[in-house]
Motif scaffolding. Structure first.
Motif, PDB file in Angstrom:
ATOM      1  N   GLU A  58       0.760  -1.293  -0.116  1.00 53.97           N
ATOM      2  CA  GLU A  58       0.078  -0.015   0.012  1.00 53.97           C
ATOM      3  C   GLU A  58       0.942   1.318   0.052  1.00 53.97           C
ATOM      4  O   GLU A  58       0.548   2.409  -0.656  1.00 53.97           O
ATOM      5  CB  GLU A  58      -1.014   0.091   1.184  1.00 53.97           C
ATOM      6  N   ASP A  59       1.893   1.293   0.628  1.00 51.44           N
ATOM      7  CA  ASP A  59       2.791   2.470   0.669  1.00 51.44           C
ATOM      8  C   ASP A  59       3.439   2.602  -0.702  1.00 51.44           C
ATOM      9  O   ASP A  59       3.625   3.661  -1.362  1.00 51.44           O
ATOM     10  CB  ASP A  59       4.061   2.262   1.806  1.00 51.44           C
ATOM     11  N   ARG A  60       3.893   1.554  -1.506  1.00 50.64           N
ATOM     12  CA  ARG A  60       4.516   1.737  -2.675  1.00 50.64           C
ATOM     13  C   ARG A  60       3.342   2.179  -3.655  1.00 50.64           C
ATOM     14  O   ARG A  60       3.727   2.725  -4.756  1.00 50.64           O
ATOM     15  CB  ARG A  60       5.040   0.218  -3.146  1.00 50.64           C
ATOM     16  N   TYR A  61       2.116   1.556  -3.530  1.00 51.01           N
ATOM     17  CA  TYR A  61       1.277   1.928  -4.248  1.00 51.01           C
ATOM     18  C   TYR A  61       0.759   3.584  -4.055  1.00 51.01           C
ATOM     19  O   TYR A  61       0.757   4.383  -5.138  1.00 51.01           O
ATOM     20  CB  TYR A  61      -0.166   1.367  -4.157  1.00 51.01           C
ATOM     21  N   LEU A  62       0.967   3.872  -2.957  1.00 47.70           N
ATOM     22  CA  LEU A  62       0.580   5.572  -2.668  1.00 47.70           C
ATOM     23  C   LEU A  62       1.650   6.326  -3.218  1.00 47.70           C
ATOM     24  O   LEU A  62       1.353   7.530  -3.728  1.00 47.70           O
ATOM     25  CB  LEU A  62       0.205   5.708  -1.392  1.00 47.70           C
ATOM     26  N   MET A  63       2.960   5.867  -3.071  1.00 45.73           N
ATOM     27  CA  MET A  63       3.939   6.674  -3.681  1.00 45.73           C
ATOM     28  C   MET A  63       3.901   6.712  -4.999  1.00 45.73           C
ATOM     29  O   MET A  63       4.152   7.844  -5.691  1.00 45.73           O
ATOM     30  CB  MET A  63       5.493   5.882  -3.070  1.00 45.73           C
ATOM     31  N   THR A  64       3.357   5.768  -5.806  1.00 54.98           N
ATOM     32  CA  THR A  64       3.380   5.680  -7.191  1.00 54.98           C
ATOM     33  C   THR A  64       2.307   6.689  -7.724  1.00 54.98           C
ATOM     34  O   THR A  64       2.574   7.555  -8.641  1.00 54.98           O
ATOM     35  CB  THR A  64       3.151   4.200  -7.618  1.00 54.98           C
ATOM     36  N   PHE A  65       1.021   6.602  -6.938  1.00 55.85           N
ATOM     37  CA  PHE A  65       0.254   7.587  -7.198  1.00 55.85           C
ATOM     38  C   PHE A  65       0.557   8.887  -7.256  1.00 55.85           C
ATOM     39  O   PHE A  65       0.192   9.917  -8.023  1.00 55.85           O
ATOM     40  CB  PHE A  65      -1.389   7.225  -6.163  1.00 55.85           C
ATOM     41  N   LEU A  66       1.208   9.333  -5.930  1.00 59.41           N
ATOM     42  CA  LEU A  66       1.789  10.710  -5.947  1.00 59.41           C
ATOM     43  C   LEU A  66       2.685  11.115  -6.808  1.00 59.41           C
ATOM     44  O   LEU A  66       2.785  12.282  -7.532  1.00 59.41           O
ATOM     45  CB  LEU A  66       2.677  10.719  -4.521  1.00 59.41           C
ATOM     46  N   ALA A  67       3.441  10.121  -7.585  1.00 59.39           N
ATOM     47  CA  ALA A  67       4.500  10.289  -8.496  1.00 59.39           C
ATOM     48  C   ALA A  67       3.893  10.550  -9.835  1.00 59.39           C
ATOM     49  O   ALA A  67       4.285  11.392 -10.492  1.00 59.39           O
ATOM     50  CB  ALA A  67       5.568   9.317  -8.418  1.00 59.39           C
ATOM     51  N   ILE A  68       2.736   9.959 -10.224  1.00 54.62           N
ATOM     52  CA  ILE A  68       2.242   9.943 -11.794  1.00 54.62           C
ATOM     53  C   ILE A  68       1.029  11.035 -11.650  1.00 54.62           C
ATOM     54  O   ILE A  68       0.751  11.312 -12.922  1.00 54.62           O
ATOM     55  CB  ILE A  68       2.013   8.632 -11.997  1.00 54.62           C
TER      56      ILE A  68
END
Length: 223
Positions: A58-68
């Motif tokens: 979930e942390d990696r998913y949210l970081m990806t969301f913030l980045a893209i």
């Protein structure tokens, strides 16, 4: 009405954490191959990596969301995070092929990863469902990739496309090492991702047990 097929990119990866190298590679692939969009797919349970060295999904998913989020041509999928068991690329490509059998799918990955494709789960399915974009950094020798291609049949060789991407000199492992050493990671990844890492105290140790995690530099503490 045009009969031209749609072309969509799929960028799979652990994104542990996502950084500018991933984003530049995705945008370069979009430009080079005329992709309508690029869908980022954070892995749920990477089959080739120890869970002890990977931040929670979930942390990696949210970081990806913030980045893209700033790029209207980028999208995000939870297919691997929500699917039980190891995150096999062949299963993911089969999923998207079922969603869009009339789409030309392009799977974007690092050239070094593409070299190991024979060891991936169901490699024949991967070639059947997608083209492979092998992203490399400037100065990277493509001799190993060409040697691998020489062992493939013409149909498989036609599905592999090298792409030089300058920002691939950045790596997630480098970022994690800098965090453990207390060094700055500024300008290696989007500011929103940097702040998320410090806020959630990720990566100071790879155990992810809640102890000894990253402490933000003084200037970030004031934000």
């Amino acid at each position: 009405m045009s009969g031209k097929r749609r072309a969509i990119g799929l960028m799979g990866g652990t994104f542990n954490p996502i950084h500018y190298g991933h984003l530049v590679a995705a945008e370069a692939a979009r430009d080079a191959f005329g992709l309508e969009q690029v869908i980022f797919i954070p892995s749920g349970m990477p089959p080739h990596k120890s869970a002890a060295f990977v931040a929670p999904a979930e942390d990696r998913y949210l970081m990806t969301f913030l980045a893209i989020t700033p790029n209207p041509h980028f999208d995000l999928s939870r297919v691997e995070i929500d699917r039980a068991g190891p995150s096999y690329t062949s299963d993911t490509l089969a999923h998207f092929h079922r969603l869009g059998p009339d789409v030309d799918w392009y799977f974007i990955s690092g050239a070094d990863a593409i070299l190991e494709i024979a060891s991936w789960h169901a490699p024949e399915d991967i070639f059947e469902y997608a083209h492979l974009i092998a992203a490399s950094r400037p100065g990277y020798s493509l001799s190993r990739l060409k040697a691998m291609e020489s062992r493939l049949g013409p149909a498989h060789r036609a599905r592999i496309h090298p792409l030089e991407v300058p920002a691939l000199a950045i790596s997630s492992s480098q970022i994690r090492e800098r965090l453990r050493a207390g060094l700055s990671i500024r300008y290696l990844l989007p500011e929103a991702v940097e702040n998320y890492i410090y806020k959630n105290r990720l990566y100071a140790s790879d155990s992810h047990d809640g102890e000894g995690r990253a402490t933000p530099p003084p200037d970030l503490r004031r934000r």
